[in-house]
Design a protein around this motif. Structure first.
Motif, PDB file in Angstrom:
ATOM      1  N   HIS A   1       0.825  -1.211   0.000  1.00  0.00           N
ATOM      2  CA  HIS A   1       0.000   0.000   0.000  1.00  0.00           C
ATOM      3  C   HIS A   1       0.860   1.263   0.000  1.00  0.00           C
ATOM      4  O   HIS A   1       0.527   2.242  -0.671  1.00  0.00           O
ATOM      5  CB  HIS A   1      -0.968  -0.030   1.185  1.00  0.00           C
ATOM      6  CG  HIS A   1      -2.086  -1.019   1.017  1.00  0.00           C
ATOM      7  ND1 HIS A   1      -3.141  -1.130   1.881  1.00  0.00           N
ATOM      8  CD2 HIS A   1      -2.310  -1.952   0.045  1.00  0.00           C
ATOM      9  CE1 HIS A   1      -3.965  -2.084   1.460  1.00  0.00           C
ATOM     10  NE2 HIS A   1      -3.468  -2.602   0.362  1.00  0.00           N
ATOM     11  N   ASP A   2       1.970   1.226   0.736  1.00  0.00           N
ATOM     12  CA  ASP A   2       2.889   2.369   0.744  1.00  0.00           C
ATOM     13  C   ASP A   2       3.375   2.716  -0.658  1.00  0.00           C
ATOM     14  O   ASP A   2       3.460   3.892  -1.025  1.00  0.00           O
ATOM     15  CB  ASP A   2       4.142   2.041   1.574  1.00  0.00           C
ATOM     16  CG  ASP A   2       3.930   2.305   3.053  1.00  0.00           C
ATOM     17  OD1 ASP A   2       2.826   2.748   3.411  1.00  0.00           O
ATOM     18  OD2 ASP A   2       4.856   2.049   3.832  1.00  0.00           O
TER      19      ASP A   2
ATOM     20  N   VAL B   1      -3.257  -2.831  -4.160  1.00  0.00           N
ATOM     21  CA  VAL B   1      -4.179  -2.531  -3.061  1.00  0.00           C
ATOM     22  C   VAL B   1      -4.896  -3.805  -2.620  1.00  0.00           C
ATOM     23  O   VAL B   1      -4.940  -4.137  -1.428  1.00  0.00           O
ATOM     24  CB  VAL B   1      -5.218  -1.456  -3.475  1.00  0.00           C
ATOM     25  CG1 VAL B   1      -6.333  -1.343  -2.439  1.00  0.00           C
ATOM     26  CG2 VAL B   1      -4.536  -0.109  -3.664  1.00  0.00           C
ATOM     27  N   LEU B   2      -5.423  -4.553  -3.576  1.00  0.00           N
ATOM     28  CA  LEU B   2      -6.256  -5.714  -3.236  1.00  0.00           C
ATOM     29  C   LEU B   2      -5.436  -6.879  -2.700  1.00  0.00           C
ATOM     30  O   LEU B   2      -5.859  -7.572  -1.770  1.00  0.00           O
ATOM     31  CB  LEU B   2      -7.072  -6.147  -4.462  1.00  0.00           C
ATOM     32  CG  LEU B   2      -8.071  -5.094  -4.973  1.00  0.00           C
ATOM     33  CD1 LEU B   2      -8.772  -5.575  -6.240  1.00  0.00           C
ATOM     34  CD2 LEU B   2      -9.094  -4.742  -3.897  1.00  0.00           C
ATOM     35  N   VAL B   3      -4.254  -7.106  -3.253  1.00  0.00           N
ATOM     36  CA  VAL B   3      -3.415  -8.186  -2.722  1.00  0.00           C
ATOM     37  C   VAL B   3      -2.902  -7.796  -1.328  1.00  0.00           C
ATOM     38  O   VAL B   3      -2.771  -8.648  -0.445  1.00  0.00           O
ATOM     39  CB  VAL B   3      -2.260  -8.533  -3.692  1.00  0.00           C
ATOM     40  CG1 VAL B   3      -1.310  -9.548  -3.061  1.00  0.00           C
ATOM     41  CG2 VAL B   3      -2.822  -9.102  -4.993  1.00  0.00           C
TER      42      VAL B   3
ATOM     43  N   LEU C   1       0.774  11.229   5.587  1.00  0.00           N
ATOM     44  CA  LEU C   1       0.167  11.807   4.380  1.00  0.00           C
ATOM     45  C   LEU C   1      -0.276  13.242   4.639  1.00  0.00           C
ATOM     46  O   LEU C   1      -0.095  14.133   3.799  1.00  0.00           O
ATOM     47  CB  LEU C   1      -1.034  10.939   3.972  1.00  0.00           C
ATOM     48  CG  LEU C   1      -1.678  11.203   2.619  1.00  0.00           C
ATOM     49  CD1 LEU C   1      -0.742  10.788   1.491  1.00  0.00           C
ATOM     50  CD2 LEU C   1      -3.000  10.440   2.497  1.00  0.00           C
TER      51      LEU C   1
ATOM     52  N   GLU D   1       0.371   6.211   8.980  1.00  0.00           N
ATOM     53  CA  GLU D   1       0.477   6.431   7.531  1.00  0.00           C
ATOM     54  C   GLU D   1      -0.387   7.624   7.103  1.00  0.00           C
ATOM     55  O   GLU D   1       0.022   8.432   6.266  1.00  0.00           O
ATOM     56  CB  GLU D   1       0.037   5.176   6.762  1.00  0.00           C
ATOM     57  CG  GLU D   1       0.857   3.923   7.056  1.00  0.00           C
ATOM     58  CD  GLU D   1       2.139   3.841   6.235  1.00  0.00           C
ATOM     59  OE1 GLU D   1       2.391   4.752   5.442  1.00  0.00           O
ATOM     60  OE2 GLU D   1       2.888   2.871   6.418  1.00  0.00           O
ATOM     61  N   VAL D   2      -1.597   7.691   7.678  1.00  0.00           N
ATOM     62  CA  VAL D   2      -2.469   8.830   7.350  1.00  0.00           C
ATOM     63  C   VAL D   2      -1.851  10.119   7.884  1.00  0.00           C
ATOM     64  O   VAL D   2      -1.846  11.158   7.199  1.00  0.00           O
ATOM     65  CB  VAL D   2      -3.895   8.642   7.931  1.00  0.00           C
ATOM     66  CG1 VAL D   2      -4.765   9.865   7.629  1.00  0.00           C
ATOM     67  CG2 VAL D   2      -4.555   7.389   7.370  1.00  0.00           C
TER      68      VAL D   2
ATOM     69  N   VAL E   1       1.959   2.175  -3.436  1.00  0.00           N
ATOM     70  CA  VAL E   1       0.869   2.803  -4.196  1.00  0.00           C
ATOM     71  C   VAL E   1       0.739   4.265  -3.777  1.00  0.00           C
ATOM     72  O   VAL E   1       0.668   5.168  -4.615  1.00  0.00           O
ATOM     73  CB  VAL E   1      -0.468   2.057  -3.963  1.00  0.00           C
ATOM     74  CG1 VAL E   1      -1.639   2.850  -4.531  1.00  0.00           C
ATOM     75  CG2 VAL E   1      -0.405   0.659  -4.579  1.00  0.00           C
ATOM     76  N   VAL E   2       0.727   4.494  -2.461  1.00  0.00           N
ATOM     77  CA  VAL E   2       0.532   5.842  -1.927  1.00  0.00           C
ATOM     78  C   VAL E   2       1.667   6.777  -2.379  1.00  0.00           C
ATOM     79  O   VAL E   2       1.436   7.923  -2.752  1.00  0.00           O
ATOM     80  CB  VAL E   2       0.446   5.790  -0.383  1.00  0.00           C
ATOM     81  CG1 VAL E   2       0.588   7.166   0.235  1.00  0.00           C
ATOM     82  CG2 VAL E   2      -0.878   5.149   0.041  1.00  0.00           C
TER      83      VAL E   2
ATOM     84  N   ALA F   1      -1.741   2.240  10.454  1.00  0.00           N
ATOM     85  CA  ALA F   1      -2.577   2.941   9.466  1.00  0.00           C
ATOM     86  C   ALA F   1      -2.739   4.409   9.859  1.00  0.00           C
ATOM     87  O   ALA F   1      -2.675   5.300   9.004  1.00  0.00           O
ATOM     88  CB  ALA F   1      -3.933   2.258   9.346  1.00  0.00           C
TER      89      ALA F   1
ATOM     90  N   ASP G   1      -4.678  -6.114   0.791  1.00  0.00           N
ATOM     91  CA  ASP G   1      -5.838  -6.442   1.635  1.00  0.00           C
ATOM     92  C   ASP G   1      -5.896  -7.945   1.919  1.00  0.00           C
ATOM     93  O   ASP G   1      -6.214  -8.362   3.045  1.00  0.00           O
ATOM     94  CB  ASP G   1      -7.147  -6.017   0.947  1.00  0.00           C
ATOM     95  CG  ASP G   1      -7.311  -4.509   0.889  1.00  0.00           C
ATOM     96  OD1 ASP G   1      -6.521  -3.798   1.537  1.00  0.00           O
ATOM     97  OD2 ASP G   1      -8.224  -4.029   0.191  1.00  0.00           O
ATOM     98  N   PHE G   2      -5.602  -8.720   0.909  1.00  0.00           N
ATOM     99  CA  PHE G   2      -5.609 -10.181   1.089  1.00  0.00           C
ATOM    100  C   PHE G   2      -4.576 -10.597   2.139  1.00  0.00           C
ATOM    101  O   PHE G   2      -4.882 -11.367   3.056  1.00  0.00           O
ATOM    102  CB  PHE G   2      -5.327 -10.871  -0.250  1.00  0.00           C
ATOM    103  CG  PHE G   2      -5.175 -12.357  -0.140  1.00  0.00           C
ATOM    104  CD1 PHE G   2      -6.284 -13.183  -0.098  1.00  0.00           C
ATOM    105  CD2 PHE G   2      -3.920 -12.933  -0.063  1.00  0.00           C
ATOM    106  CE1 PHE G   2      -6.149 -14.558   0.025  1.00  0.00           C
ATOM    107  CE2 PHE G   2      -3.775 -14.306   0.061  1.00  0.00           C
ATOM    108  CZ  PHE G   2      -4.893 -15.115   0.106  1.00  0.00           C
TER     109      PHE G   2
ATOM    110  N   SER H   1      -4.251  -1.080  -8.546  1.00  0.00           N
ATOM    111  CA  SER H   1      -5.427  -1.821  -8.082  1.00  0.00           C
ATOM    112  C   SER H   1      -5.034  -3.175  -7.521  1.00  0.00           C
ATOM    113  O   SER H   1      -5.462  -3.564  -6.431  1.00  0.00           O
ATOM    114  CB  SER H   1      -6.426  -2.001  -9.221  1.00  0.00           C
ATOM    115  OG  SER H   1      -6.895  -0.751  -9.655  1.00  0.00           O
ATOM    116  N   ALA H   2      -4.218  -3.901  -8.272  1.00  0.00           N
ATOM    117  CA  ALA H   2      -3.802  -5.233  -7.820  1.00  0.00           C
ATOM    118  C   ALA H   2      -3.012  -5.132  -6.521  1.00  0.00           C
ATOM    119  O   ALA H   2      -3.177  -5.955  -5.614  1.00  0.00           O
ATOM    120  CB  ALA H   2      -2.979  -5.917  -8.912  1.00  0.00           C
TER     121      ALA H   2
END
Lengths: 346, 346
Positions: B105-106, B131-133, B172, B168-169, B108-109, B165, B135-136, B128-129
């Motif tokens: 996720h980092d 983010v979702l992986v 940001l 991280e926010v 991506v961000v 989290a 999450d998995f 997208s991939a």
């Protein structure tokens, strides 16, 4: 209502088991009203953070008019099995947080601009903030589950979370693939949507310490309701407008998502129509005219009507899964919730 | 080594408590080698999925040369407190999954393109991939924790996840804000990095059923090591090159991340220098020449040297937190791990 259909397509459609008045969520809402005050208090309390962006962004979505279908189901199922405690409030809030986190990430993945009639969080605060606040809510959901102190519930919900993520990745992989089968589609929606409905219902039987058969029955109820719910959503995506639906119509079409209406229309189409679908799902036919043409083909081939028929099938299975429970307000409310989910399309 | 410094800046710098040979992770790796085989087996097993993209993407990062610092710490701390069981293998794998999900996720961000010397997953498979992986993997980490059947551990790790989290926010939110204080910076790295180090160490005392004082000591060890680790990372970001560091040098500078080196240089700078920093952090000075100028200012003001001095301070606190434990291989290995973390900058 929202969905405009031809007479021939709607001929055999009527709400399950109801001849006259439109089914609604009102009985379920009345049943769980008091409990939902508790759940909403937990949600509002636990979305707080000393980092102001978190409640601001999360609150936009959480306060943004969602029906809170999943936590209501947890509470209604708890009522059905005669649970008199309070451990399910935090769990219902946890379920809603998982759902909210998923929506935040979905909107980033899909590049969505509109949800529930409002601008999406990713449009307002950017993708990065949506990803990270989603992660926060997801973590918070596990904190809430841990507080409920049931390893069995934790197992059910952590597994559901993994299945959801797997379903989302599967959907991403299937995107723009016109040869996606109905089986694959059912697999995807079973994971990305129905798994959380099933878990939301099942955990009520767990906290109430009911036997495996009741757990299983609530799981089956939730799972079939979730599938019916998603089938209706996927039909509505082609038949509604942004104002009615609260999101952009034709999003699935433009995103190249191969949902059941497209699978059926493609399977039943002429060579020329199949050529159109291939180009459209590949991303080469995305104009408003193309969307109108697609919607016309969906109607002509009976793809929309049969998607709704499939939804009624799963809805009926959901209702019949409740057969073992005593009749009463809870069972009636859970039954009408299924009818409501399906009636959204009419 | 990787970091080039002026003589005046390096004058007072030497590895803590070691006069000669360079500290390394070798003692810790030797200590936990057998256990790490178990942990790696869990990691490989649980990153699998019937959706091929998941192990493909996750494997790219997991097999991509990470040191597995956090699970090694869990195992080394378990050894320190004399734990003889096997419940910590799944927990160590869960910690690594949380870390991996965060990295996905980092990237991506931050829009990162390079990590550990390889293209990032978001560059290869898209945001997208990733983010979702992510999450998995995050969901899988909770499944693993649930299997270890300790509500206390679940509480520690779910709380750490929420804190990460939140951090991280917070990061940001602070991005591109030149007036970020050292306190805010320490708050951010304490959350985004040190919380997981602390939890990784603390859970060993929990599974070993040791008293609160030992739990607390391991938490303090991990937390201070994490802060030292991140301080060094943030110094290296200005002083290394992509080949040495495995990621793009100057990433923080171009992303407008206000890390301690910048905070110190800005606080100590002339009016002209402060004007430069304001423009740079706002995103208006991002050329290679600007980065070189920034690095020059960091050296001139002693900002790099003092960031390293701060890192040594936290590193020393980590080492001293182990004071209550018996001397032996585990304590020596954990001590040298701190020295190694700091020596990366020299």
């Amino acid at each position: 209502m929202a969905l405009v259909m031809t007479a021939s397509a709607t001929g055999n459609v009527h709400p399950i088991g109801r001849a006259s008045s439109a089914p609604s969520l009102a009985p379920m809402m009345a049943l769980v009203a008091e409990g939902m005050n508790q759940v909403n208090a937990v949600i509002l309390d636990r979305m707080q953070s000393r980092i102001p962006l978190i409640p601001e962004l999360a609150g936009h979505l959480i306060a943004g008019g969602g029906k809170r279908m999943r936590p209501m189901l947890t509470l209604a199922c708890a009522d059905l099995v005669g649970y008199a405690g309070s451990r399910h409030y935090k769990l219902a809030a946890a379920v809603e947080f998982i759902h909210t986190a998923t929506l935040l990430h979905d909107d980033v993945v899909d590049g969505s601009g509109l949800r529930r009639g409002r601008k999406t969080a990713n449009i307002i605060w950017g993708n990065s903030a949506s990803v990270l606040v989603g992660d926060f809510l997801f973590s918070r959901s596990f904190e809430l589950m841990v507080e409920a102190e049931s390893l069995k519930v934790l197992k059910i919900l952590s597994n559901a979370s993994a299945v959801i993520a797997e379903g989302e990745v599967n959907q991403l992989t299937a995107q723009r693939k016109i040869d996606t089968s109905e089986e694959q589609y059912l697999d995807i929606i079973g994971a990305k949507t129905a798994a959380l409905f099933a878990a939301a219902c099942r955990i009520s039987a767990v906290v109430a310490d009911r036997d495996e058969a009741e757990e299983q029955a609530l799981d089956v109820y939730g799972r079939n309701l979730g599938i019916a719910f998603q089938l209706i959503d996927d039909a509505i995506d082609y038949e509604s407008d942004g104002a009615t639906m609260g999101k952009d119509a034709g999003d699935d079409f433009r995103d190249g998502k191969v949902t059941l209406p497209v699978i059926l229309a493609y399977a039943r189409g002429s060579d020329e129509e199949r050529t159109f679908w291939k180009a459209a799902i590949a991303g080469n036919r995305v104009s408003d005219e193309d969307l109108a043409h697609a919607t016309g083909l969906l109607r002509k081939t009976g793809a929309i009507a049969d998607t709704l028929a499939r939804a009624r099938h799963y809805g009926q299975r959901a209702i019949d899964a409740l057969g073992m429970f005593d009749n009463g307000k809870a069972k009636a409310a859970l039954t009408e919730a299924v009818e409501f989910a399906i009636a959204r399309a009419y």
